[in-house]
Design a protein around this motif. Sequence first.
Motif, PDB file in Angstrom:
ATOM      1  N   GLN A 164       0.839  -1.180   0.000  1.00 34.79           N
ATOM      2  CA  GLN A 164       0.000   0.000   0.000  1.00 34.79           C
ATOM      3  C   GLN A 164       0.876   1.232   0.000  1.00 34.79           C
ATOM      4  O   GLN A 164       2.108   1.156   0.057  1.00 34.79           O
ATOM      5  N   LEU A 165       0.248   2.404  -0.052  1.00 38.95           N
ATOM      6  CA  LEU A 165       0.998   3.658  -0.081  1.00 38.95           C
ATOM      7  C   LEU A 165       1.958   3.762   1.088  1.00 38.95           C
ATOM      8  O   LEU A 165       3.079   4.244   0.944  1.00 38.95           O
ATOM      9  N   LYS A 166       1.528   3.305   2.257  1.00 36.97           N
ATOM     10  CA  LYS A 166       2.372   3.437   3.450  1.00 36.97           C
ATOM     11  C   LYS A 166       3.658   2.615   3.348  1.00 36.97           C
ATOM     12  O   LYS A 166       4.606   2.866   4.084  1.00 36.97           O
ATOM     13  N   ASP A 167       3.688   1.644   2.423  1.00 37.09           N
ATOM     14  CA  ASP A 167       4.868   0.792   2.277  1.00 37.09           C
ATOM     15  C   ASP A 167       5.874   1.327   1.258  1.00 37.09           C
ATOM     16  O   ASP A 167       6.943   0.739   1.085  1.00 37.09           O
ATOM     17  N   LEU A 168       5.510   2.413   0.582  1.00 35.95           N
ATOM     18  CA  LEU A 168       6.370   2.935  -0.489  1.00 35.95           C
ATOM     19  C   LEU A 168       7.331   3.994   0.037  1.00 35.95           C
ATOM     20  O   LEU A 168       7.049   4.674   1.027  1.00 35.95           O
ATOM     21  N   SER A 169       8.452   4.147  -0.672  1.00 34.50           N
ATOM     22  CA  SER A 169       9.436   5.169  -0.281  1.00 34.50           C
ATOM     23  C   SER A 169       8.924   6.554  -0.644  1.00 34.50           C
ATOM     24  O   SER A 169       8.032   6.714  -1.483  1.00 34.50           O
ATOM     25  N   MET A 170       9.516   7.574  -0.024  1.00 35.85           N
ATOM     26  CA  MET A 170       9.127   8.960  -0.307  1.00 35.85           C
ATOM     27  C   MET A 170       9.387   9.314  -1.772  1.00 35.85           C
ATOM     28  O   MET A 170       8.585  10.001  -2.399  1.00 35.85           O
ATOM     29  N   ASP A 171      10.481   8.828  -2.320  1.00 33.66           N
ATOM     30  CA  ASP A 171      10.795   9.110  -3.730  1.00 33.66           C
ATOM     31  C   ASP A 171       9.731   8.510  -4.644  1.00 33.66           C
ATOM     32  O   ASP A 171       9.275   9.144  -5.599  1.00 33.66           O
ATOM     33  N   LYS A 172       9.335   7.269  -4.331  1.00 32.44           N
ATOM     34  CA  LYS A 172       8.310   6.600  -5.140  1.00 32.44           C
ATOM     35  C   LYS A 172       6.987   7.344  -5.031  1.00 32.44           C
ATOM     36  O   LYS A 172       6.271   7.530  -6.025  1.00 32.44           O
ATOM     37  N   LEU A 173       6.633   7.767  -3.795  1.00 32.53           N
ATOM     38  CA  LEU A 173       5.398   8.527  -3.599  1.00 32.53           C
ATOM     39  C   LEU A 173       5.420   9.827  -4.392  1.00 32.53           C
ATOM     40  O   LEU A 173       4.415  10.212  -4.998  1.00 32.53           O
ATOM     41  N   GLN A 174       6.567  10.505  -4.399  1.00 33.05           N
ATOM     42  CA  GLN A 174       6.673  11.773  -5.133  1.00 33.05           C
ATOM     43  C   GLN A 174       6.508  11.542  -6.634  1.00 33.05           C
ATOM     44  O   GLN A 174       5.832  12.316  -7.322  1.00 33.05           O
ATOM     45  N   GLU A 184      -4.151  14.273 -14.266  1.00 33.77           N
ATOM     46  CA  GLU A 184      -5.319  14.960 -13.682  1.00 33.77           C
ATOM     47  C   GLU A 184      -6.192  14.008 -12.869  1.00 33.77           C
ATOM     48  O   GLU A 184      -7.406  14.172 -12.786  1.00 33.77           O
ATOM     49  N   ASN A 185      -5.540  13.024 -12.257  1.00 30.90           N
ATOM     50  CA  ASN A 185      -6.239  12.101 -11.356  1.00 30.90           C
ATOM     51  C   ASN A 185      -6.122  12.673  -9.943  1.00 30.90           C
ATOM     52  O   ASN A 185      -5.294  12.254  -9.137  1.00 30.90           O
ATOM     53  N   TYR A 186      -6.957  13.651  -9.649  1.00 30.04           N
ATOM     54  CA  TYR A 186      -6.815  14.423  -8.420  1.00 30.04           C
ATOM     55  C   TYR A 186      -7.195  13.630  -7.176  1.00 30.04           C
ATOM     56  O   TYR A 186      -6.667  13.884  -6.089  1.00 30.04           O
ATOM     57  N   GLU A 187      -8.091  12.672  -7.327  1.00 30.88           N
ATOM     58  CA  GLU A 187      -8.464  11.850  -6.172  1.00 30.88           C
ATOM     59  C   GLU A 187      -7.272  11.026  -5.712  1.00 30.88           C
ATOM     60  O   GLU A 187      -6.965  10.962  -4.518  1.00 30.88           O
ATOM     61  N   GLU A 188      -6.584  10.389  -6.662  1.00 27.77           N
ATOM     62  CA  GLU A 188      -5.403   9.600  -6.319  1.00 27.77           C
ATOM     63  C   GLU A 188      -4.281  10.503  -5.814  1.00 27.77           C
ATOM     64  O   GLU A 188      -3.582  10.166  -4.856  1.00 27.77           O
ATOM     65  N   ALA A 189      -4.147  11.667  -6.431  1.00 32.43           N
ATOM     66  CA  ALA A 189      -3.111  12.618  -6.005  1.00 32.43           C
ATOM     67  C   ALA A 189      -3.332  13.053  -4.561  1.00 32.43           C
ATOM     68  O   ALA A 189      -2.383  13.193  -3.790  1.00 32.43           O
ATOM     69  N   ALA A 190      -4.578  13.252  -4.193  1.00 32.22           N
ATOM     70  CA  ALA A 190      -4.891  13.671  -2.823  1.00 32.22           C
ATOM     71  C   ALA A 190      -4.489  12.596  -1.818  1.00 32.22           C
ATOM     72  O   ALA A 190      -3.966  12.895  -0.737  1.00 32.22           O
TER      73      ALA A 190
END
Length: 200
Positions: A164-174, A184-190
Motif C-alpha cells: 500500500q501507499l504506506k509501504d512505499l518510499s518517499m521518492d516513489k510517492l513523489q 489529472e487524477n486528483y483523487e489519487e493525487a490527494a
Amino acid sequence: MDKIKLEILGLSSSQSQSGSFALVLGETVGNRRLPIIIGMFEAQAIAIEIEKIIPNRPMTHDLFKSFARSFNFSIQEILISDLKEGVFFAKIVCNDENGVMEIDARPSDAIAIGLRFDVPIYTYETILSEAGIVLTEEEEDDSSDITKEVKKTITKPKKEGGGQLKDLSMDKLQDMLNDALGKENYEEAAKIRDEINRRN
C-alpha cells in the motif's frame, strides 16, 4: 404539519447529470419515491456508511459525529424541509442540555450525518406531493440497492508492487504524485499527498 418518514432505497448514477448520483428515498408507508441529485463525494460518504466501510482516516461526516459527541450534542432526526426552484433543503434537528435546535444543511450532508447517528429521515407531504414519483416494479428493483457505479467510487489506497501507499518510499510517492497530477487524477493525487504529509 405532519411529517412522513423516509428510508434510503438506493443510489444510482444520474442519467441527467454526468458525475452525479440520484439518492432515492421512499416513504416507509406508501409507494412514493423522492429522488435527490447529489454529487459523487456525497454519494461516496453515504455509500461508505451504508456498506459499513471504515476509512483509514475520519471523513468530514465522521468528524462531525466526533465533534458533536465531544460537546454532548445528539442528533434527533433529519428533515427534508423545503423545495425551492428544484433545490431541496434539509435540517439536522439536534439537541443538548439547552434544548432543540435546527441546523440548515444540504440533504446529502444531512443524510450522511443522519446515517452515522442512526436517526430517522422525514419530509413533509407537500414536498412528496410536489417532487415524489411512483416507480414501476421494474424501476423499483433497479433502485433497491447500492449500485456498482457508487461502489466503484469507494476506493482503497492504491497498491503498487504488492504494497500500500504506506509501504512505499518517499521518492516513489513523489513520482506517483507527479504522475497522478499529470494525468489529472486528483483523487489519487490527494491520497498520495496525504500519505506524504503524514510522514512529514
